[in-house]
Design an enzyme around this catalytic site. Structure first.
Site, PDB file in Angstrom:
ATOM      1  N   ASN A   1     -25.593 136.618  31.441  1.00 16.12           N
ATOM      2  CA  ASN A   1     -25.281 135.452  32.371  1.00 16.12           C
ATOM      3  C   ASN A   1     -26.701 135.169  33.091  1.00 16.12           C
ATOM      4  OD1 ASN A   1     -24.459 138.059  33.502  1.00 16.12           O
ATOM      5  ND2 ASN A   1     -24.758 136.971  35.464  1.00 16.12           N
TER       6      ASN A   1
ATOM      7  N   GLN B   1     -19.652 133.446  29.446  1.00 13.83           N
ATOM      8  CA  GLN B   1     -20.926 132.453  29.087  1.00 13.83           C
ATOM      9  C   GLN B   1     -20.837 132.330  27.777  1.00 13.83           C
ATOM     10  OE1 GLN B   1     -22.717 131.131  31.205  1.00 13.83           O
ATOM     11  NE2 GLN B   1     -22.167 132.413  33.279  1.00 13.83           N
TER      12      GLN B   1
ATOM     13  N   SER C   1     -13.365 132.581  31.043  1.00  9.60           N
ATOM     14  CA  SER C   1     -13.131 132.142  32.502  1.00  9.60           C
ATOM     15  C   SER C   1     -13.272 130.556  32.444  1.00  9.60           C
ATOM     16  CB  SER C   1     -14.463 132.581  33.223  1.00  9.60           C
ATOM     17  OG  SER C   1     -13.973 132.043  34.662  1.00  9.60           O
TER      18      SER C   1
ATOM     19  N   HIS D   1     -13.688 128.064  34.615  1.00 13.97           N
ATOM     20  CA  HIS D   1     -14.566 127.167  35.552  1.00 13.97           C
ATOM     21  C   HIS D   1     -15.986 127.410  34.911  1.00 13.97           C
ATOM     22  CE1 HIS D   1     -16.893 130.342  38.045  1.00 13.97           C
ATOM     23  NE2 HIS D   1     -15.999 131.043  37.531  1.00 13.97           N
TER      24      HIS D   1
ATOM     25  N   THR E   1       3.687 134.979  38.932  1.00 18.89           N
ATOM     26  CA  THR E   1       3.970 133.636  38.810  1.00 18.89           C
ATOM     27  C   THR E   1       3.138 132.950  38.119  1.00 18.89           C
ATOM     28  OG1 THR E   1       5.421 133.379  40.694  1.00 18.89           O
ATOM     29  CG2 THR E   1       4.997 131.481  39.816  1.00 18.89           C
TER      30      THR E   1
ATOM     31  N   CYS F   1     -22.929 135.100  41.140  1.00 15.85           N
ATOM     32  CA  CYS F   1     -21.832 135.836  41.480  1.00 15.85           C
ATOM     33  C   CYS F   1     -22.123 136.932  42.533  1.00 15.85           C
ATOM     34  CB  CYS F   1     -21.273 136.856  40.157  1.00 15.85           C
ATOM     35  SG  CYS F   1     -20.719 135.625  38.908  1.00 15.85           S
TER      36      CYS F   1
END
Length: 389
Positions: free
Chosen positions: A150, A180, A200, A202, A238, A331
């Site tokens: 990353n 990535q 991931s 996003h 949920t 991050c």
């Protein structure tokens, strides 16, 4: 003008994805565990999401588990498999350049009595398959290697590593952090010997707070969250229906013109690297030796050390002009510390404090890069003069 060049931190959501999220949250908002029609509608979205993502990866839909993102996926893979397989051994192999989601999880497992071997990398950020082979032992239960780094965009030899691991010990599980990598390289876990893989949303123009973990149906793994038993008892809680459906929609859109988009990203990367090198006293990190130094690296990440200028200073100077980049991994941007990746590739102290990451997406334009380069040409000499004072 605005130039968003921090796409490895997060990406702009596709408009179609945002529209789908609104529809699910405002119209088709049922709980998929409910037995009535609203619940059935939601369950259909989950089925669409699993089948869409499974098709892109050429795996079975039942092998796709939705999580809250890459960090949870990595944690579930490593802790879940370590705990489920610890009678076979307590040795784990990873690398010195992993994301904190893997590195810190391995540190946790060490505190629980597991032994972790951290493979070194060369000055391009790549591991040696010989080192991997030498590290493998009869009691090695898990190997975890990220697909694309990353910070510097190094691409690991994942298919070769998977083949080697299965040849040396078919029972050793192979986990890949593809946060990535997914959407930037074609990944087929079953062909590549990958048993578990984290993705991931996003990072691929989907919403934040959702990811997936691919788990080969033959893998022995135990849950780390306990509750209602959703997702075949592996990941209770949920179901995030809008998140899962929107992640699948983003992936579907991203892969619709995959080859053309990746080729364009490589062209932008070459163009930008050439432009950066017109500056004095800079180093582009993670490129490969030889004439074709960019093919074989990530198409979307450019790591640049600008000697004589602190990374944070350059970041905020560019920000004032509407140019958004990262100082290393976003991050960890609120907890500045020396980059483990840069240290692993042999960076000196001056390089550690002066490295900026530019990262592109399908929305990135050459005009944005020209604007960024022009501002760098203008501001960096001034910043260097100021720093010397």
């Amino acid at each position: 003008m605005e130039a968003y060049l921090d796409n490895s931190a997060t990406t702009r959501v596709f408009p179609e994805v945002a529209e789908l999220a609104v529809k699910i949250m405002c119209e088709d908002y049922g709980n998929p565990s409910s037995l009535h029609m609203k619940g059935v509608e939601s369950e259909n979205y989950l089925r669409y999401a699993r089948e869409t993502l499974a098709k892109l990866l050429k795996v079975n839909a039942k092998e796709i588990f939705f999580t809250s993102g890459g960090t949870e996926s990595d944690n579930l893979a490593l802790i879940g498999c370590a705990m489920a397989n610890n009678r076979r051994g307590k040795h784990i192999i990873t690398t010195q350049v992993e994301h904190a989601a893997v590195r810190k999880t391995c540190e946790y497992l060490e505190s629980q009595g597991f032994e972790v071997t951290y493979l070194p990398v060369d000055n391009t950020g790549r591991i040696s398959l010989e080192d991997l082979q030498n590290a493998m032992r009869p009691d090695t239960i898990l190997v975890s290697i990220m697909y694309i780094n990353n910070e510097i965009g190094a691409v690991q030899p994942i298919a070769e590593a998977g083949s080697l691991i299965k040849k040396l010990n078919p029972n050793t599980l192979f986990h890949v952090d593809a946060v990535q990598g997914f959407g930037k390289v074609r990944i087929y876990p079953k062909k590549m010997g990958i048993d578990l893989m984290a993705v991931s949303s996003h990072k691929i123009h989907g919403p934040k707070g959702v990811g997936l973990l691919y788990v080969n149906e033959k893998v022995k793994i135990q849950p780390i969250l306990f509750g209602g038993g959703q997702q075949m008892n592996l990941r209770s809680g949920t179901d995030n229906v809008p998140g899962a459906a929107c992640m699948a929609k983003a992936a579907e859109l991203l892969y619709a013109h995959f080859d053309e988009d990746i080729q364009r990203l490589y062209e932008l990367k070459r163009y930008f690297v050439e432009g950066v090198r017109k500056l004095e006293n800079v180093k582009v990190n993670g490129l490969l030796p030889g004439e074709d130094e960019i093919t074989g690296t990530a198409p979307h990440i450019v790591s640049v050390s600008v000697y004589g200028v602190r990374a944070e200073v350059l970041l905020h100077t560019l920000e004032e002009k509407g140019i958004y980049v990262s100082a290393g991994s976003a991050c960890s941007s609120h907890k500045p510390q020396p980059s483990a990746t840069l240290k692993a590739i042999g960076a000196d102290s001056k390089q550690l404090e002066s490295t900026i990451r530019f990262s592109f997406s399908v929305y990135t334009t050459r005009e944005e890069l020209d604007y960024t380069l022009a501002e760098m040409y203008d501001k960096i000499p001034i910043l260097r003069r100021y720093a010397r004072k």
